[in-house]
Structure formats: structure tokens, C-alpha cells
Design an enzyme around this catalytic site. Structure first.
Site, PDB file in Angstrom:
ATOM      1  N   ASP A 369       0.895  -1.143   0.000  1.00  0.00           N
ATOM      2  CA  ASP A 369       0.000   0.000   0.000  1.00  0.00           C
ATOM      3  C   ASP A 369       0.939   1.198   0.000  1.00  0.00           C
ATOM      4  O   ASP A 369       1.896   1.232   0.772  1.00  0.00           O
ATOM      5  CB  ASP A 369      -0.846  -0.050   1.282  1.00  0.00           C
ATOM      6  CG  ASP A 369      -1.782   1.132   1.378  1.00  0.00           C
ATOM      7  OD1 ASP A 369      -2.416   1.443   0.374  1.00  0.00           O
ATOM      8  OD2 ASP A 369      -1.856   1.740   2.461  1.00  0.00           O
ATOM      9  N   LYS A 370       0.715   2.188  -0.875  1.00  0.00           N
ATOM     10  CA  LYS A 370       1.725   3.243  -1.050  1.00  0.00           C
ATOM     11  C   LYS A 370       1.866   4.159   0.172  1.00  0.00           C
ATOM     12  O   LYS A 370       2.937   4.324   0.733  1.00  0.00           O
ATOM     13  CB  LYS A 370       1.375   4.088  -2.284  1.00  0.00           C
ATOM     14  CG  LYS A 370       2.314   5.284  -2.486  1.00  0.00           C
ATOM     15  CD  LYS A 370       1.958   6.049  -3.723  1.00  0.00           C
ATOM     16  CE  LYS A 370       0.691   6.850  -3.581  1.00  0.00           C
ATOM     17  NZ  LYS A 370       0.873   8.132  -2.891  1.00  0.00           N
ATOM     18  N   THR A 371       0.742   4.754   0.556  1.00  0.00           N
ATOM     19  CA  THR A 371       0.815   5.834   1.525  1.00  0.00           C
ATOM     20  C   THR A 371       1.336   5.378   2.882  1.00  0.00           C
ATOM     21  O   THR A 371       0.784   4.474   3.491  1.00  0.00           O
ATOM     22  CB  THR A 371      -0.579   6.474   1.719  1.00  0.00           C
ATOM     23  OG1 THR A 371      -1.071   6.770   0.423  1.00  0.00           O
ATOM     24  CG2 THR A 371      -0.493   7.720   2.553  1.00  0.00           C
ATOM     25  N   THR A 517      -2.737   0.876  -4.981  1.00  0.00           N
ATOM     26  CA  THR A 517      -3.120   2.149  -4.368  1.00  0.00           C
ATOM     27  C   THR A 517      -4.454   2.666  -4.921  1.00  0.00           C
ATOM     28  O   THR A 517      -4.828   2.343  -6.048  1.00  0.00           O
ATOM     29  CB  THR A 517      -2.014   3.211  -4.598  1.00  0.00           C
ATOM     30  OG1 THR A 517      -2.411   4.452  -4.048  1.00  0.00           O
ATOM     31  CG2 THR A 517      -1.696   3.404  -6.075  1.00  0.00           C
ATOM     32  N   GLY A 518      -5.121   3.440  -4.106  1.00  0.00           N
ATOM     33  CA  GLY A 518      -6.357   4.090  -4.543  1.00  0.00           C
ATOM     34  C   GLY A 518      -6.046   5.361  -5.322  1.00  0.00           C
ATOM     35  O   GLY A 518      -6.926   6.010  -5.891  1.00  0.00           O
ATOM     36  N   LYS A 545      -9.276  -4.220  -3.509  1.00  0.00           N
ATOM     37  CA  LYS A 545      -7.925  -4.675  -3.133  1.00  0.00           C
ATOM     38  C   LYS A 545      -7.944  -6.177  -2.867  1.00  0.00           C
ATOM     39  O   LYS A 545      -7.046  -6.902  -3.253  1.00  0.00           O
ATOM     40  CB  LYS A 545      -7.427  -3.929  -1.883  1.00  0.00           C
ATOM     41  CG  LYS A 545      -7.032  -2.493  -2.169  1.00  0.00           C
ATOM     42  CD  LYS A 545      -6.420  -1.824  -0.953  1.00  0.00           C
ATOM     43  CE  LYS A 545      -5.991  -0.396  -1.283  1.00  0.00           C
ATOM     44  NZ  LYS A 545      -5.402   0.303  -0.154  1.00  0.00           N
ATOM     45  N   ASP A 564      -2.271  -0.371   6.207  1.00  0.00           N
ATOM     46  CA  ASP A 564      -2.395   0.277   7.519  1.00  0.00           C
ATOM     47  C   ASP A 564      -3.476  -0.375   8.373  1.00  0.00           C
ATOM     48  O   ASP A 564      -3.779   0.095   9.454  1.00  0.00           O
ATOM     49  CB  ASP A 564      -2.631   1.786   7.375  1.00  0.00           C
ATOM     50  CG  ASP A 564      -3.864   2.082   6.535  1.00  0.00           C
ATOM     51  OD1 ASP A 564      -4.673   1.151   6.344  1.00  0.00           O
ATOM     52  OD2 ASP A 564      -4.020   3.224   6.074  1.00  0.00           O
ATOM     53  N   ASP A 568      -7.538  -1.519   4.638  1.00  0.00           N
ATOM     54  CA  ASP A 568      -6.902  -2.674   3.991  1.00  0.00           C
ATOM     55  C   ASP A 568      -7.246  -3.992   4.680  1.00  0.00           C
ATOM     56  O   ASP A 568      -6.744  -5.032   4.276  1.00  0.00           O
ATOM     57  CB  ASP A 568      -5.371  -2.512   4.019  1.00  0.00           C
ATOM     58  CG  ASP A 568      -4.929  -1.278   3.265  1.00  0.00           C
ATOM     59  OD1 ASP A 568      -5.522  -1.016   2.207  1.00  0.00           O
ATOM     60  OD2 ASP A 568      -4.031  -0.571   3.730  1.00  0.00           O
TER      61      ASP A 568
END
Length: 674
Positions: A369-371, A517-518, A545, A564, A568
Site C-alpha cells: 500500500d503506497k501511503t 493504491t487508490g 484490493k 495500515d 486494507d
């Protein structure tokens, strides 16, 4: 002794009398007392073994002397009886316990072997023809006591790692009263109490800084080596060490709910939990016990019925049974478990599910997940564009902040930071509603306000404004006021400096990295390319996802997912291994098997490498613990007797002890590669 209780050492708690009074003591103190007890028994038996050996006919033959005198056999009997009862007591009580629990194992075998040797020798003293076994009995008990003493010290070493975590919590705290500062016990602190932390002290409770600032060392809790500056409004974790400043903290919750207490509980649970490897070792230990008894009795019958003396047949049986003790096998996995779980916790890797951790070695694809994982997670507003003359840029920021003040999302944090910088007042929001994965909606100053992602515009067939541009690394949210597009805010998030290195190491380990990612495709493509990732999947809603993870699994990939733990959660649960990232008390990310305290991608690499190292250690230990039996058992049974090679019971005990000690030392060599 129940092999299943092994991480705490063996279940020695029942092995000598007088333990009930110690129920209140910590496991650490209990272990220390047990070690002292074995040490004392060892030295007493050592002192008695010397005269026993000198009085034994066989040793005298060997030395070419004759020290027998009237009654010498009775003195030998008396000394050996003390060794049998006092030195053998832990094993004899262990035998009784195992019989009671219908779970014969290590203690049963040793207890059985020494009882057979003792009873037979006593019969010789009182008239049976043959050679007594007293010196073998004494040396056997002596070596067993030494082996247990050394091994318990190793076990305690593994448990000590957990004890160190427990000791991080200070016992006292300086509570701030209206008129004075009063020292109280840490475990009496409640939510909203105010405590003072002086320079150099440990923080006594999780909380928020009320006033003051200081650098805190959180390395023992999070693995973050650099001291972190904490100021008013920042969270602090109990057990972290204060630098030179002093500050006041508003306590967030009672000690038992603190981050550290949860870590200790998690580590303890994980040390006790079973994985496939542990179950395999338990099964092997059970079988070894059965093999020991069957082979031992079979060996006795074979030698006795083929014309050997009763003494010789007895000696072979005792040696086989001692060699076969599944001790090293019982310790092979639990020692590694205890060590690895506690070591992981000290490096900010919290293992909730042992099997997930051991399976880390099988990972072929990691979905990030990117963030906040690959990026710093701190969004800053890079531009605000108004598309409606009614609303200036500052007004757009002011209105949208009303919706974002309830959110923990990094985008919200960025917008709120901008409001702070511009010194604007945040208005009230009513009828607040989250639009899953797409934004938020509320009524602000009588207007219906939406702060949404580009995906929302597409789904609701709203046109993206003319002249709209966002560079590849920006994330954009649109502001709708009374269903009309009023403007947009662009935010950017910088990549973590460690990300590229982590992706490179994964590639070297032949593990694919995929960005999920969103965020929009441009941002995702830019991040993926910069870091050298294998691919990316962008503009994905939380429920999608899960589908993407399933898709990868259907292609035969063994997938780990990092996230996080909030939006997710379904994907983390679906992945073969769910890794929740995010510091502080989000420790209970229920769906993840592993929690990373720091959101650092390098920790994920450490986790995989450490999972592999841990599994290797377990397998090494299992091979050693079973392999030595394969070689030593036939020798003990007397397969090479005609070639003049035969093992004495004492030699068998030495071999058994050596194998246990090797397993213990091998486990203690386990390290986390930082």
C-alpha cells in the site's frame, strides 16, 4: 514433562518440592531459582560420585588396585542411594508427573533408566550374582544434572529477551497534583492523569505531551535508532527514554492497556503459539519416546536371551533409553521461537501468528500500500485551485478542513496543517458521512460540501475541469459545494529514503514488488518507476484490493500484503501473510499476522530475511536432534559389540547432553539483520 510447554524451558515447575510458595514470583525469578537448585544438586552429586567411583569394583579393576573391605559394598550402596534420591529427584518427580498426565517423555525415560539401574544394583549388593551399576548410575545422574543446568541457562537467555521488554516499564511515576508533584506506582495511573517526565527518565505511560518538549529514544520499542523530537500534542510511548528536556504528559490509558503491555502480551502469546514446525517436533518427540521404550526393552531381551549376563543386558537397555531421550528435539523449535519472537519485538516486528512468520520464507510477491509505507505519509498541500469566483483559495481550504478534522487520513492531516499555517478558524461540520474509498461529505455553514477523489468524479459522470493539471507525484482531491465543482487541492507525499533500497533487496531475493493504491495511475506509475518496482495497480477501492490479492494468488503467487490495517483489513486477511504497518497502539490490527511498528519498508525486508533465518535454525536443530539418535542408538544397542565398540550409559548421557547443548547454542546464535 509436557513438551508443549517448552518455550519457558521445560516444565520444571513440578520438578522439586516447595514450589507452591513461589507462585507469586515472576517467571524470571522462578527460572533463576531452578537453575540454582540444579547447580546445588550437581555439586553435591559430584562430591559423592568420586568416592562411589573409587569404591566400584570395575573402576578398581581398571586402575589395577583392590580397595574392597568388609562393608565397602554397603557404603557404596548408601552413597549411591543419596545420589539416586537427591540427584535423581527432579527426574523421578518428573516421571510421576508424566505418568499422571499420560504423556511419557523426557523425564519418564531418565527416571525409568536410573530406577532400573538403581534397583538392579541394590539387588546385587543383597545377594544377586553380577556387577553393580552404581558408578554408571552416579555419572549418569551427574551428567544429566549438568545438562539440565546448562540448558536451563540457555532457555532463560531466550526468555530474558521478553523479561527485558517487561523491565522497560518504570515502576514509579511523578504524578502532577494541583499543589505538588507526588510519586505514585505506575500501575495506579488512569486515563487523563498528568505525569511529569524528568531528563533521562523512562516515560511511565502512553499519552500526549501537555507541555514541554524533548528528544525521546524509542529504539527498544520501535527499532527506530534515532531519538525523535516530541513536542506539545505528540504521542509518547511508555518505556521510551527521555533525553535532556522535561515535559508533562496527559495519560491516555491505564498501564495494562499501554503499547508496551500489548507488545509483551503479543510476544508471550506468540512464544506459546504453535506453528507447523513446532507440531512436527512435538510429534517426533512423542515417537522418539515410544521408540526408546520399545528399542530399550527389545535390546534387553535380545542380549539376555542370547546368553549375555543380566548386567550386560541391563546396561544396554539403560544406555539406549538415555540416548533416546527426546530432549534436544523438545527444545529444537521452542528455543528458536522464544528467541526469534522477542528479538523481533525489539526490532519493531511484532509476530502475532507464528505460522505467518515462518511462512515469510515462501513469499513470492509483496503488495505494498503506497501511503505511509513506501512514502513518508506526510502529505503537504502543493497547490489550491479555485474554479468558482465565489470561493477564493483560502476559503476552499477553510471549508474543506471542516470535513477533514475528524479524519486520520494523511490527506486530511495535510489540509489541516495548511489551515494551521494560514491561521484560519475551522468551521463546524454536521451530518458527516464517509464515502468508502472516495472521500467525505458533510454540511458546513448551510452548504453541502464534498471532498472527493478523481474516482468519484468518474463514477458520477462529472467532468474534470478544463486546464486541470497535476504532476505525476501529486494526489488531488476535488471540492464540490452544493453539487457544483468549486475547486481542487493538490497534495504531494515524498518517498521514503529507504524504499528504493528495500525494493532492490527484494529483487535480489527474487521477490516481486507490486504497488496497490487508490491513487491515480500517474502517481502510481511515477512511484513504481522511481523505486524500480515490478508493477502497479492504481485507482483501487478497498473492496477491490481483496480481489486483486485473490487474482495474484490464483496465478500461484504466495502473497504478502502490507497495509495500515484500516481500509486494507479485508485484503490483509485474504493475503497469505498480512503485514500491518503503523506505529503506536494500532497494534491490534486484528487481521494481520505480523505488525510492523515503524512503517519502514526496510523492516519488511528484515522480516522476510529473519523469517528465513529462523526457519533455517529450526530445521538445523531438528536435523541435529534426530540425526545424532540415528547414529548413537544402534551403538547403544550394541550393534558393533562384536567389533569391540560399545557405549556406556555415561557416554550415552554425555552424547544426549551435548546434543541438547548444541541445539541451545545454535538457537542463541539467531540474529536480526538490520
Amino acid at each position: 514433562m509436557d513438551m508443549n510447554k517448552m518455550p519457558e524451558g521445560m516444565d520444571h515447575s513440578k520438578m522439586h518440592k516447595g514450589n507452591d510458595q513461589h507462585k507469586g514470583m515472576s517467571e524470571h525469578d522462578h527460572h533463576a531459582m531452578m537453575i540454582a537448585d540444579f547447580k546445588k544438586r550437581f555439586y553435591v552429586v559430584l562430591a559423592l560420585t568420586i568416592p562411589i567411583m573409587l569404591l566400584s569394583t570395575m573402576i578398581q579393576h581398571f586402575m589395577g588396585v583392590n580397595w574392597t573391605f568388609t562393608g565397602s559394598s554397603y557404603i557404596l550402596f548408601a552413597l549411591s542411594s543419596v545420589v539416586f534420591v537427591y540427584g535423581g529427584w527432579p527426574f523421578l518427580t518428573g516421571l510421576v508427573d508424566e505418568v499422571k498426565s499420560k504423556n511419557p517423555g523426557m523425564m519418564f525415560l531418565i527416571g525409568f533408566a536410573i530406577t532400573v539401574a538403581y534397583c538392579y544394583s541394590v539387588a546385587i549388593v543383597f545377594g544377586l550374582k553380577g556387577m553393580d551399576f552404581f558408578w554408571e548410575l552416579a555419572t549418569l545422574i551427574l551428567i544429566m544434572l549438568l545438562g539440565h543446568w546448562i540448558e536451563m541457562k540457555s532457555v532463560m537467555g531466550a526468555s530474558n529477551e521478553l523479561e527485558l521488554l517487561v523491565q522497560l516499564m518504570p515502576s514509579d511515576a511523578h504524578m502532577v497534583m494541583p499543589d505538588m508533584v507526588h510519586d505514585v506506582k505506575t500501575d495506579t495511573l488512569k486515563e487523563n492523569d498528568i505525569i511529569l517526565i524528568k531528563p533521562g527518565e523512562k516515560v511511565a505511560a502512553d499519552g500526549i505531551i501537555l507541555e514541554g518538549e524533548s528528544y525521546l529514544n524509542e529504539s527498544m520499542l520501535t527499532g527506530e535508532s534515532k531519538p525523535v523530537l516530541k513536542a506539545k500534542g505528540d504521542k509518547v510511548i511508555a518505556g521510551s527514554i527521555n533525553g535532556n528536556g522535561s515535559f508533562k504528559v496527559t495519560v491516555s490509558h491505564a498501564a495494562k492497556d499501554s503499547y508496551l503491555s500489548q507488545v509483551v502480551k503479543l510476544v508471550d502469546d506468540a512464544q506459546k503459539s504453535k506453528s507447523q514446525t513446532q507440531l512436527l517436533a512435538d510429534t517426533a518427540a512423542k515417537w522418539l519416546t515410544v521408540i526408546a521404550l520399545v528399542t530399550g526393552i527389545g535390546t534387553f531381551l535380545y542380549w539376555y536371551l542370547t546368553g549375555q549376563t543380566l548386567a550386560f543386558a541391563m546396561e544396554r537397555m539403560v544406555t539406549v533409553i538415555v540416548i533416546c531421550c527426546p530432549h534436544a528435539l523438545g527444545l529444537a523449535v521452542p528455543l528458536v521461537v522464544a528467541k526469534s519472537t522477542a528479538l523481533s519485538a525489539k526490532h519493531g516486528l511484532l509476530i502475532k501468528n507464528r505460522t505467518a512468520f515462518e511462512n515469510a520464507r515462501k513469499i513470492t510477491t509483496i503488495v505494498f500500500d503506497k501511503t505511509g509505507t513506501l512514502t513518508v505519509g506526510k502529505f503537504e498541500v502543493s497547490k489550491v485551485v479555485s474554479l468558482n469566483k465565489e470561493f477564493k483559495e483560502d476559503e476552499l481550504i477553510r471549508l474543506s478542513s471542516a470535513l477533514e478534522q475528524k479524519s486520520e487520513h494523511p490527506i486530511a492531516t495535510g489540509i489541516l496543517q495548511k489551515v494551521k499555517d494560514l491561521k484560519l478558524t475551522i468551521p463546524q461540520a454536521e451530518n458527516f458521512k464517509a464515502i468508502t474509498g472516495q472521500g467525505v461529505e458533510a454540511t458546513v455553514e448551510g452548504k453541502t460540501l464534498l471532498v472527493v477523489s478523481p474516482g468519484y468524479l468518474n463514477e458520477n459522470k462529472l467532468a474534470v475541469p478544463d486546464g486541470f493539471t497535476a504532476n505525476d507525484t501529486e494526489t488531488v482531491v476535488f471540492i464540490l459545494i452544493d453539487q457544483k465543482l468549486a475547486g481542487y487541492i493538490a497534495l504531494s507525499d515524498e518517498l521514503r529514503p529507504e524504499s528504493a533500497e528495500a525494493i532492490k533487496t527484494l529483487r535480489e531475493e527474487n521477490i516481486k514488488s507490486i504497488l496497490l493504491t487508490g491513487d491515480n495511475s500517474k502517481v502510481a506509475a511515477s512511484v513504481s518507476k522511481t523505486l524500480g518496482m515490478d508493477s502497479f495497480i492504481a485507482e483501487v477501492l478497498p473492496h477491490q484490493k481483496l480481489e486483486k490479492i485473490k487474482e495474484l494468488q490464483s496465478k500461484g503467487e504466495f502473497v504478502a500484503m502490507t497495509g495500515d490495517g484500516v481500509n486494507d483489513a479485508p485484503a490483509l486477511a485474504q493475503a497469505d501473510i498480512g503485514i500491518a504497518v503503523g506505529s503506536g497502539s494500532d497494534i491490534a490490527a486484528e487481521t494481520a499476522g505480523i505488525v510492523l511498528v515503524n512503517s519502514n519498508p526496510k523492516d519488511i525486508v528484515s522480516l522476510i530475511l529473519f523469517g528465513k533465518a529462523t526457519y533455517r535454525k529450526m530445521i538445523q536443530n531438528l536435523i541435529w536432534a534426530t540425526g545424532y539418535n540415528v547414529i548413537a542408538l544402534p551403538l547403544a544397542a550394541g550393534v558393533l559389540y562384536n567389533q569391540g565398540i560399545v557405549l556406556s550409559p555415561a557416554a550415552g548421557a554425555v552424547l544426549m547432553t551435548v546434543s541438547t547443548v548444541v541445539v541451545a547454542i545454535n538457537a542463541s546464535l539467531l540474529k536480526v539483520k538490520a
